[in-house]
Motif scaffolding. Structure first.
Motif, PDB file in Angstrom:
ATOM      1  N   LYS A  22       0.563  -1.228  -0.094  1.00  0.00           N
ATOM      2  CA  LYS A  22       0.129   0.015  -0.296  1.00  0.00           C
ATOM      3  C   LYS A  22       1.214   1.061  -0.585  1.00  0.00           C
ATOM      4  O   LYS A  22       0.589   2.524  -0.405  1.00  0.00           O
ATOM      5  N   MET A  23       1.870   1.557   0.877  1.00  0.00           N
ATOM      6  CA  MET A  23       2.884   2.543   0.754  1.00  0.00           C
ATOM      7  C   MET A  23       3.825   2.185   0.160  1.00  0.00           C
ATOM      8  O   MET A  23       3.803   3.551  -1.191  1.00  0.00           O
ATOM      9  N   ILE A  34      10.939   6.630  -2.619  1.00  0.00           N
ATOM     10  CA  ILE A  34      11.124   5.630  -1.361  1.00  0.00           C
ATOM     11  C   ILE A  34      12.462   4.988  -1.631  1.00  0.00           C
ATOM     12  O   ILE A  34      13.239   4.807  -2.954  1.00  0.00           O
ATOM     13  N   MET A  35      12.945   4.439  -0.518  1.00  0.00           N
ATOM     14  CA  MET A  35      14.547   3.079  -1.037  1.00  0.00           C
ATOM     15  C   MET A  35      14.172   2.624  -1.895  1.00  0.00           C
ATOM     16  O   MET A  35      13.179   1.752  -1.962  1.00  0.00           O
ATOM     17  N   ALA A  61      10.131  11.003   5.176  1.00  0.00           N
ATOM     18  CA  ALA A  61       9.265  10.967   4.162  1.00  0.00           C
ATOM     19  C   ALA A  61       7.333  10.469   4.298  1.00  0.00           C
ATOM     20  O   ALA A  61       7.038  10.811   5.424  1.00  0.00           O
ATOM     21  N   ILE A  62       7.252   8.879   4.356  1.00  0.00           N
ATOM     22  CA  ILE A  62       5.964   8.296   4.156  1.00  0.00           C
ATOM     23  C   ILE A  62       5.983   7.469   4.757  1.00  0.00           C
ATOM     24  O   ILE A  62       4.831   6.871   5.397  1.00  0.00           O
ATOM     25  N   ARG A  87       3.716  15.185   4.616  1.00  0.00           N
ATOM     26  CA  ARG A  87       4.574  13.816   4.701  1.00  0.00           C
ATOM     27  C   ARG A  87       4.693  13.011   5.868  1.00  0.00           C
ATOM     28  O   ARG A  87       4.194  12.487   6.163  1.00  0.00           O
ATOM     29  N   LEU A  88       4.810  14.112   6.886  1.00  0.00           N
ATOM     30  CA  LEU A  88       5.500  13.143   8.403  1.00  0.00           C
ATOM     31  C   LEU A  88       3.611  12.632   9.094  1.00  0.00           C
ATOM     32  O   LEU A  88       3.430  11.762   9.451  1.00  0.00           O
TER      33      LEU A  88
END
Length: 212
Positions: A22-23, A34-35, A61-62, A87-88
């Motif tokens: 989901k993320m 994202i990484m 980030a998220i 985002r936080l």
């Protein structure tokens, strides 16, 4: 730094966790970096070997990396800092959904301006740097003194889309960032008290082990 090898390795480590899927989908839909999967796999392997109890993450980030680190190390506590309030807030919601709110502390603000709050939770067995690329050297200098003996500093994106090593021609837009990352990589090699290894995977990963 896309390559057929990275793409192949990513297929060997599929993600099946619903919250992580989901993320990842949210990150793609909202253009949030994202990484990369291969770099994440190496980071998590290092964590399973070193078993850090305390982790400082610069760049929430998220909350994707923080949640993956928490899943990999069942006992570790993570402090994660980001200056993007929106985002936080999203990260906070994902932490609540994943059940890791008790082990991951979020700090809103510029990490370099919140040294007192961050130092309150020191020393850290690991510092993970994944924020403003042009500020990496400042982050390292600020937070490496908070790293515990034999701890490590992990820096993501140190090859930045292949532009830092010159595999890809640097664009004018990123020229300053590329120059600063090159300076940072050279700084890591010279830095006394740490031994750094560069991993040519994902977008480039630097792992600096504290030796003194």
């Amino acid at each position: 730094m896309s390559s057929p090898l990275n793409d192949y390795l990513s297929t060997l480590q599929p993600i099946r966790d619903p919250i992580l899927l989901k993320m990842k989908d949210y990150a793609v839909q909202n253009n949030i970096p994202i990484m990369e999967d291969v770099s994440m796999a190496v980071l998590l392997s290092l964590m399973k070997l070193k078993k850090p109890q305390t982790v400082l993450e610069i760049g929430t980030a998220i909350g994707y990396s923080a949640i993956r680190m928490a899943k990999a190390c069942k006992e570790c506590k993570i402090v994660s800092c980001d200056l993007d309030e929106k985002r936080l807030a999203i990260a906070k919601a994902f932490l609540h959904e994943s059940g890791f709110s008790d082990r991951i502390t979020l700090i809103y603000g510029d990490a370099l301006d919140d040294l007192a709050e961050i130092e309150h939770n020191a020393p850290y067995d690991m510092v993970f740097i994944d924020a403003a690329k042009g500020q990496y050297e400042k982050y390292f200098k600020a937070f490496s003194p908070m790293v515990a003996k034999h701890g490590m500093v992990v820096s993501d994106n140190v090859f930045f889309r292949g532009m830092v090593p010159g595999i890809v021609q640097p664009t004018k837009r990123y020229r300053t960032v590329i120059n600063r990352l090159r300076e940072y990589n050279e700084y890591l090699v010279r830095e006394e008290g740490f031994e750094t290894t560069f991993y040519p995977i994902g977008d480039g990963l630097a792992v600096s082990i504290k030796t003194d």
